[in-house]
Motif scaffolding. Structure first.
Motif, PDB file in Angstrom:
ATOM      1  N   LEU A  34       0.747  -1.138   0.076  1.00 12.67           N
ATOM      2  CA  LEU A  34       0.149  -0.004   0.088  1.00 12.67           C
ATOM      3  C   LEU A  34       0.989   1.249  -0.058  1.00 12.67           C
ATOM      4  O   LEU A  34       0.633   2.242  -0.866  1.00 12.67           O
ATOM      5  CB  LEU A  34      -0.911  -0.005   1.248  1.00 12.67           C
ATOM      6  CG  LEU A  34      -2.017  -1.078   1.323  1.00 12.67           C
ATOM      7  CD1 LEU A  34      -2.642  -1.228   2.553  1.00 12.67           C
ATOM      8  CD2 LEU A  34      -3.148  -0.725   0.150  1.00 12.67           C
ATOM      9  N   GLY A  35       1.913   1.083   0.612  1.00 11.24           N
ATOM     10  CA  GLY A  35       2.866   2.465   0.823  1.00 11.24           C
ATOM     11  C   GLY A  35       3.385   2.546  -0.400  1.00 11.24           C
ATOM     12  O   GLY A  35       3.853   3.689  -0.904  1.00 11.24           O
ATOM     13  N   ASP A  36       3.652   1.572  -1.307  1.00 10.60           N
ATOM     14  CA  ASP A  36       4.404   1.751  -2.516  1.00 10.60           C
ATOM     15  C   ASP A  36       3.578   2.332  -3.490  1.00 10.60           C
ATOM     16  O   ASP A  36       3.725   3.162  -4.157  1.00 10.60           O
ATOM     17  CB  ASP A  36       4.956   0.365  -2.779  1.00 10.60           C
ATOM     18  CG  ASP A  36       5.851   0.606  -4.254  1.00 10.60           C
ATOM     19  OD1 ASP A  36       6.691   1.324  -4.483  1.00 10.60           O
ATOM     20  OD2 ASP A  36       5.519  -0.163  -5.296  1.00 10.60           O
ATOM     21  N   TRP A  37       2.182   2.209  -3.408  1.00 11.39           N
ATOM     22  CA  TRP A  37       1.557   2.602  -4.271  1.00 11.39           C
ATOM     23  C   TRP A  37       1.159   3.903  -4.093  1.00 11.39           C
ATOM     24  O   TRP A  37       1.422   4.622  -5.118  1.00 11.39           O
ATOM     25  CB  TRP A  37       0.008   1.868  -4.337  1.00 11.39           C
ATOM     26  CG  TRP A  37      -0.296   0.506  -4.730  1.00 11.39           C
ATOM     27  CD1 TRP A  37       0.630   0.043  -5.535  1.00 11.39           C
ATOM     28  CD2 TRP A  37      -1.339  -0.640  -4.133  1.00 11.39           C
ATOM     29  NE1 TRP A  37       0.120  -1.312  -5.646  1.00 11.39           N
ATOM     30  CE2 TRP A  37      -0.946  -1.594  -4.674  1.00 11.39           C
ATOM     31  CE3 TRP A  37      -2.120  -0.461  -3.370  1.00 11.39           C
ATOM     32  CZ2 TRP A  37      -2.060  -2.889  -4.650  1.00 11.39           C
ATOM     33  CZ3 TRP A  37      -2.990  -1.384  -2.992  1.00 11.39           C
ATOM     34  CH2 TRP A  37      -2.593  -2.664  -3.711  1.00 11.39           C
ATOM     35  N   ILE A  38       1.157   4.452  -2.957  1.00 11.72           N
ATOM     36  CA  ILE A  38       0.878   5.967  -2.629  1.00 11.72           C
ATOM     37  C   ILE A  38       2.106   6.605  -2.935  1.00 11.72           C
ATOM     38  O   ILE A  38       2.064   7.824  -3.508  1.00 11.72           O
ATOM     39  CB  ILE A  38       0.426   5.987  -1.157  1.00 11.72           C
ATOM     40  CG1 ILE A  38      -0.673   5.267  -0.793  1.00 11.72           C
ATOM     41  CG2 ILE A  38       0.227   7.678  -0.680  1.00 11.72           C
ATOM     42  CD1 ILE A  38      -1.179   5.290   0.661  1.00 11.72           C
ATOM     43  N   ALA A  39       3.186   6.303  -2.463  1.00  6.14           N
ATOM     44  CA  ALA A  39       4.694   7.059  -2.558  1.00  6.14           C
ATOM     45  C   ALA A  39       4.826   6.902  -4.275  1.00  6.14           C
ATOM     46  O   ALA A  39       5.514   8.079  -4.305  1.00  6.14           O
ATOM     47  CB  ALA A  39       5.910   6.203  -1.699  1.00  6.14           C
ATOM     48  N   GLY A  40       4.661   5.999  -4.960  1.00 13.60           N
ATOM     49  CA  GLY A  40       4.780   5.899  -6.131  1.00 13.60           C
ATOM     50  C   GLY A  40       4.033   6.935  -6.848  1.00 13.60           C
ATOM     51  O   GLY A  40       4.315   7.750  -7.955  1.00 13.60           O
ATOM     52  N   ALA A  41       2.692   7.155  -6.516  1.00 15.33           N
ATOM     53  CA  ALA A  41       1.747   8.062  -7.060  1.00 15.33           C
ATOM     54  C   ALA A  41       2.149   9.570  -6.865  1.00 15.33           C
ATOM     55  O   ALA A  41       2.219  10.357  -7.694  1.00 15.33           O
ATOM     56  CB  ALA A  41       0.254   7.765  -6.591  1.00 15.33           C
ATOM     57  N   VAL A  42       2.588   9.752  -5.813  1.00 13.21           N
ATOM     58  CA  VAL A  42       3.177  11.210  -5.296  1.00 13.21           C
ATOM     59  C   VAL A  42       4.442  11.236  -6.257  1.00 13.21           C
ATOM     60  O   VAL A  42       4.762  12.562  -6.617  1.00 13.21           O
ATOM     61  CB  VAL A  42       3.285  11.164  -3.881  1.00 13.21           C
ATOM     62  CG1 VAL A  42       4.177  12.573  -3.514  1.00 13.21           C
ATOM     63  CG2 VAL A  42       2.410  11.039  -2.925  1.00 13.21           C
ATOM     64  N   ALA A  43       5.203  10.442  -6.374  1.00  9.77           N
ATOM     65  CA  ALA A  43       6.679  10.756  -7.138  1.00  9.77           C
ATOM     66  C   ALA A  43       6.217  10.965  -8.771  1.00  9.77           C
ATOM     67  O   ALA A  43       6.714  11.950  -9.528  1.00  9.77           O
ATOM     68  CB  ALA A  43       7.548   9.522  -6.934  1.00  9.77           C
ATOM     69  N   ALA A  44       5.150  10.188  -9.256  1.00  3.37           N
ATOM     70  CA  ALA A  44       4.659  10.502 -10.628  1.00  3.37           C
ATOM     71  C   ALA A  44       3.950  11.871 -10.591  1.00  3.37           C
ATOM     72  O   ALA A  44       3.911  12.391 -11.790  1.00  3.37           O
ATOM     73  CB  ALA A  44       3.719   9.182 -10.740  1.00  3.37           C
ATOM     74  N   ALA A  45       3.435  12.285  -9.719  1.00  7.77           N
ATOM     75  CA  ALA A  45       2.836  13.727  -9.507  1.00  7.77           C
ATOM     76  C   ALA A  45       4.103  14.740  -9.587  1.00  7.77           C
ATOM     77  O   ALA A  45       3.518  15.813  -9.540  1.00  7.77           O
ATOM     78  CB  ALA A  45       1.849  14.014  -8.639  1.00  7.77           C
ATOM     79  N   ALA A  97       6.943  14.961  -7.120  1.00 10.71           N
ATOM     80  CA  ALA A  97       7.661  15.221  -5.889  1.00 10.71           C
ATOM     81  C   ALA A  97       8.785  13.998  -5.806  1.00 10.71           C
ATOM     82  O   ALA A  97       8.375  12.935  -6.290  1.00 10.71           O
ATOM     83  CB  ALA A  97       6.457  14.936  -4.678  1.00 10.71           C
ATOM     84  N   GLU A  98       9.590  14.684  -5.116  1.00 14.82           N
ATOM     85  CA  GLU A  98      10.725  13.581  -5.148  1.00 14.82           C
ATOM     86  C   GLU A  98      10.365  12.386  -3.907  1.00 14.82           C
ATOM     87  O   GLU A  98       9.998  12.791  -3.148  1.00 14.82           O
ATOM     88  CB  GLU A  98      11.926  14.238  -4.817  1.00 14.82           C
ATOM     89  CG  GLU A  98      13.254  13.461  -4.518  1.00 14.82           C
ATOM     90  CD  GLU A  98      14.376  14.282  -4.304  1.00 14.82           C
ATOM     91  OE1 GLU A  98      15.688  13.622  -3.989  1.00 14.82           O
ATOM     92  OE2 GLU A  98      14.469  15.271  -3.801  1.00 14.82           O
ATOM     93  N   ARG A  99      10.856  11.208  -4.279  1.00 19.16           N
ATOM     94  CA  ARG A  99      10.286  10.184  -3.546  1.00 19.16           C
ATOM     95  C   ARG A  99      11.584   9.838  -2.438  1.00 19.16           C
ATOM     96  O   ARG A  99      12.470   9.260  -2.718  1.00 19.16           O
ATOM     97  CB  ARG A  99      10.059   8.865  -4.404  1.00 19.16           C
ATOM     98  CG  ARG A  99       9.591   7.623  -3.278  1.00 19.16           C
ATOM     99  CD  ARG A  99       9.291   6.406  -4.211  1.00 19.16           C
ATOM    100  NE  ARG A  99       8.656   5.413  -3.468  1.00 19.16           N
ATOM    101  CZ  ARG A  99       8.089   4.300  -3.893  1.00 19.16           C
ATOM    102  NH1 ARG A  99       7.973   4.283  -5.159  1.00 19.16           N
ATOM    103  NH2 ARG A  99       7.924   3.411  -2.914  1.00 19.16           N
ATOM    104  N   THR A 100      11.270  10.783  -1.381  1.00 20.01           N
ATOM    105  CA  THR A 100      12.446  10.689  -0.449  1.00 20.01           C
ATOM    106  C   THR A 100      12.005   9.720   0.572  1.00 20.01           C
ATOM    107  O   THR A 100      10.966   9.286   0.916  1.00 20.01           O
ATOM    108  CB  THR A 100      12.489  11.994   0.006  1.00 20.01           C
ATOM    109  OG1 THR A 100      11.400  12.572   0.679  1.00 20.01           O
ATOM    110  CG2 THR A 100      13.203  13.202  -0.931  1.00 20.01           C
ATOM    111  N   ALA A 101      13.032   9.472   1.740  1.00 20.21           N
ATOM    112  CA  ALA A 101      12.886   8.764   2.773  1.00 20.21           C
ATOM    113  C   ALA A 101      11.952   9.463   3.666  1.00 20.21           C
ATOM    114  O   ALA A 101      11.070   8.605   4.131  1.00 20.21           O
ATOM    115  CB  ALA A 101      14.037   8.599   3.627  1.00 20.21           C
TER     116      ALA A 101
END
Length: 219
Positions: free
Chosen positions: A134-145, A147-151
């Protein structure tokens, strides 16, 4: 001359195992996981307790298998629809997640409470895997929008998932919220957490706008 009766088709080992798990899942709709014994599950499935031990090894192995089945069903139920915008995927995912919980409260509590105990067991592994997915889905969507996918973003998403679990458990315990109120609380909190995690606050409005955009045709 009357025809001979057709003998019942024997189930394969996989089919029998699935039948037993389905029967145990039905019991768990009404009871907690700790109240579903090998004996009660065997009676429900119409088999001997010895057969359950043959397939699952022990009572713990049996319970782990039941919770693993439920957890995988939950993940399949809330999987994002790629035809929707990321924000619509999030909203729909929360709605489906809380809907599943409302219909199967004892099953959900078994997955969360037993999985959250940690350790090397299958339930704990399943719980961590479900959260990570679930976390990967959300963080991936934010990166695709954009935003840098940071820690920082990934930790914020993990923290929000833990919040949602506890919010849902509190709702099941009798918190005075409607289902719609619960969905709104979880959704609005997600955006506040993500906004605080984006490295450049000035970039958040553009990220938030991009999350509302539907996917490009053919993507």
């Amino acid at each position: 001359m009357p025809s001979s009766p057709v003998p019942a088709r024997r189930l394969t080992a996989d089919q029998r195992r699935a039948q037993i798990l389905d029967s145990a899942r039905e019991l768990m709709r009404e009871r907690g996981l700790d109240e579903v014994s090998v004996e009660s599950a065997a009676e429900q499935a119409g088999v001997s307790p010895g057969l359950l031990f043959h397939y699952f090894g022990s009572q713990r192995g049996f319970r782990d298998a039941v919770v693993e089945l439920v957890g995988r069903e939950l993940l399949e139920y809330v999987a994002p629809d790629p035809r929707l915008s990321p924000s619509a995927q999030l909203r729909t995912g929360i709605e489906r997640f809380t809907d599943f919980v409302a219909r199967h409260p004892t099953l959900y509590q078994a997955v969360v409470r037993h999985g959250a105990r940690g350790g090397p067991g299958r339930m704990a592994t399943l719980h961590r895997t479900a959260r990570a997915t679930l976390g990967d889905w959300i963080a991936g969507a934010v990166a695709a929008a954009g935003a840098e996918r940071t820690a920082r973003v990934e930790l914020a998403v993990a923290g929000w998932l833990a919040f949602m679990e506890e919010a849902v458990l509190g709702w099941l315990a009798g918190a005075a919220l409607t289902h719609d109120d619960l969905v709104e609380l979880c959704e609005s909190t997600a955006y506040r957490v993500l906004e605080s995690a984006v490295a450049d606050p000035a970039h958040w409005p553009a990220v938030r706008t991009a999350l509302d955009l539907p996917p490009h045709p053919g993507s």
